[in-house]
Design a protein around this motif. Structure first.
Motif, mmCIF file in Angstrom:
data_model
loop_
_atom_site.group_PDB
_atom_site.id
_atom_site.type_symbol
_atom_site.label_atom_id
_atom_site.label_comp_id
_atom_site.label_asym_id
_atom_site.label_seq_id
_atom_site.Cartn_x
_atom_site.Cartn_y
_atom_site.Cartn_z
ATOM 1 N N LEU A 1 -56.624 13.481 -57.903
ATOM 2 C CA LEU A 1 -56.979 14.049 -56.596
ATOM 3 C C LEU A 1 -55.833 13.933 -55.598
ATOM 4 C CD1 LEU A 1 -60.616 12.703 -56.399
ATOM 5 C CD2 LEU A 1 -59.995 15.115 -56.180
ATOM 6 N N TRP B 1 -55.518 17.604 -53.756
ATOM 7 C CA TRP B 1 -56.619 17.822 -52.818
ATOM 8 C C TRP B 1 -56.088 18.083 -51.418
ATOM 9 C CZ3 TRP B 1 -61.640 18.756 -53.548
ATOM 10 C CH2 TRP B 1 -62.473 18.748 -52.419
ATOM 11 N N CYS C 1 -57.326 7.598 -50.875
ATOM 12 C CA CYS C 1 -58.300 8.223 -51.766
ATOM 13 C C CYS C 1 -58.900 7.143 -52.651
ATOM 14 C CB CYS C 1 -57.636 9.294 -52.622
ATOM 15 S SG CYS C 1 -58.765 10.142 -53.756
ATOM 16 N N THR D 1 -56.178 24.746 -51.447
ATOM 17 C CA THR D 1 -56.425 23.558 -52.263
ATOM 18 C C THR D 1 -56.492 23.930 -53.736
ATOM 19 O OG1 THR D 1 -57.565 22.435 -50.448
ATOM 20 C CG2 THR D 1 -58.066 21.670 -52.680
#
Length: 171
Positions: free
Chosen positions: A39, A43, A53, A159
């Motif tokens: 991610l 992201w 994260c 994204t």
């Protein structure tokens, strides 16, 4: 559907459905949404990073993150932070993930003034590629309209473009 084409439609005035096909196997796509080390690499929209994260990937677990604008060309957004918090509801690896997505602060407190989203991600195997279907359900048409006015559709497009680029490296 080509790899770069994202289809979007609104159902019942308050459900936004987004679909896009990625040139990656379903198991790898699922990992992209499950593991913080992945991610962190994709992201957020172009010019934004994920300096924070944390993921507790289980029903009732929390995904807490910070998106930070690192692109000086984005003017007033440069240096801005946007915090989010997801609370996982259920997962069926490698087929689906359901969670509630909230705007939050750095401590994980939910911002009640911003609309939350009931998100269901489906990962559909299409001959070794994956069709990602993202269903975002809002409490009202007004709530959906407010996030659309914030540029959410452009943000998700950027994204997912970053995800597509990262998948080329991750294979």
């Amino acid at each position: 559907m080509s790899n770069n084409a994202m289809l979007s439609r609104v159902e019942d005035e308050r459900v936004l459905v987004l679909e896009r096909e990625f040139d990656a196997p379903r198991e790898l796509m699922y990992k992209m949404f499950k593991e913080p080390e992945h991610l962190k690499n994709w992201w957020g929209p172009k010019g934004w990073e994920l300096p924070v994260c944390t993921v507790d990937f289980r029903p009732g677990g929390v995904w807490h993150y910070c998106m930070k604008c690192v692109d000086r060309n984005q003017g007033q957004f440069y240096g801005m932070e946007s915090w989010g918090k997801g609370i996982y509801k259920e997962m069926n690896e490698p087929e689906s993930i359901a969670y509630t997505d909230y705007f939050s602060d750095a401590e994980g407190n939910i911002n009640e003034d911003m609309p939350s989203t009931e998100v269901t991600l489906e990962f559909v195997d299409v001959d070794g590629k994956t069709r990602l279907i993202n269903r975002g359900e809002y409490v009202s048409a007004e709530a959906l309209n407010s996030v659309m006015e914030m540029g959410m559709l452009q943000g998700i497009t950027e994204t997912w473009n970053r995800l597509e680029e990262y998948l080329k490296e991750a294979k």
